[in-house]
Design a protein around this motif. Structure first.
Motif, mmCIF file in Angstrom:
data_model
loop_
_atom_site.group_PDB
_atom_site.id
_atom_site.type_symbol
_atom_site.label_atom_id
_atom_site.label_comp_id
_atom_site.label_asym_id
_atom_site.label_seq_id
_atom_site.Cartn_x
_atom_site.Cartn_y
_atom_site.Cartn_z
ATOM 1 N N ASP A 67 0.792 -1.233 0.000
ATOM 2 C CA ASP A 67 0.000 0.000 0.000
ATOM 3 C C ASP A 67 0.820 1.277 0.000
ATOM 4 O OD1 ASP A 67 1.006 -0.372 2.519
ATOM 5 O OD2 ASP A 67 -0.844 0.116 3.562
ATOM 6 N N ARG A 68 2.162 1.184 -0.128
ATOM 7 C CA ARG A 68 2.957 2.420 -0.163
ATOM 8 C C ARG A 68 4.401 2.161 -0.557
ATOM 9 N NH1 ARG A 68 4.775 4.182 5.864
ATOM 10 N NH2 ARG A 68 5.518 2.151 6.485
ATOM 11 N N ASP A 87 1.534 6.979 -1.094
ATOM 12 C CA ASP A 87 0.480 6.135 -0.546
ATOM 13 C C ASP A 87 -0.839 6.582 -1.153
ATOM 14 O OD1 ASP A 87 -0.116 8.514 0.822
ATOM 15 O OD2 ASP A 87 0.670 7.802 2.730
ATOM 16 N N ALA A 88 -1.937 6.253 -0.516
ATOM 17 C CA ALA A 88 -3.254 6.606 -1.049
ATOM 18 C C ALA A 88 -3.433 8.124 -1.176
ATOM 19 C CB ALA A 88 -4.343 6.017 -0.167
#
Length: 191
Positions: A67-68, A87-88
């Motif tokens: 996720d990153r 990241d997001a």
């Protein structure tokens, strides 16, 4: 004539902002992080060499997870300059101990550096999947990989199949950003 003179400042501002955007290299859409296997953090020497100007060498501790992406960027003397995070929420630098207040920690935007690290270190197939349906493409050409945008060569990476945990040197020649980026093991002497 008066109407034209009142529009002139807005027109000049638009042209100036458009010119700034043209100078900044646009990264591609980032790959789907879930396609990348988790990697233990590794230490590498990162050298940014613009086509015009002196090279800058840093120490990088990088980890890529589902996720990153996180890369701690250190001066050659070990002071933390910045942390690069994707990241997001997107790509960004977080200031470090050696950062100068009010100055960008590196001469390249966070989006640019993140995209180039992913281009260098992600498996070729993961990049192909990430670029599917976009104006971006990646192909293996001999012993290099080439990144293209709308058919125009943006960057060439050697070797074609680098891996984050490998001990080999990775070279990226970025024609769009007019930079060369080298990712090398710490034990290898600097260029």
């Amino acid at each position: 004539m008066r109407a034209l003179s009142s529009l002139l400042p807005a027109l000049l501002l638009t042209l100036q902002l458009g010119g700034c955007a043209a100078l900044r290299p646009a990264p591609p859409p980032s790959p789907a992080l879930a396609a990348m296997p988790n990697q233990e953090p590794v230490q590498r020497r990162l050298t940014l060499a613009p086509d015009a100007g002196p090279a800058r060498t840093l120490i990088m501790v990088i980890s890529m997870e589902a996720d990153r992406l996180r890369a701690v960027l250190l001066t050659p003397y070990g002071q933390r300059l910045a942390t690069l995070i994707r990241d997001a929420r997107g790509s960004r630098y977080e200031s470090g101990d050696a950062a100068v207040p009010g100055e960008a920690p590196l001469p390249v935007p966070a989006d640019w550096l993140t995209a180039r690290l992913e281009w260098c270190l992600w498996p070729l197939e993961a990049l192909r999947q990430a670029f599917a349906g976009s104006a971006w493409s990646v192909a293996r050409v001999g012993d290099s990989r080439e990144i293209r945008h709308r058919g125009t060569l943006v960057a060439r990476i050697h070797p074609a199949d680098p891996r984050l945990g490998d001990t080999q040197r990775v070279l990226l020649d970025d024609r769009q950003g007019e930079y060369r980026l080298t990712i090398a093991p710490l034990k290898e002497p600097p260029p």
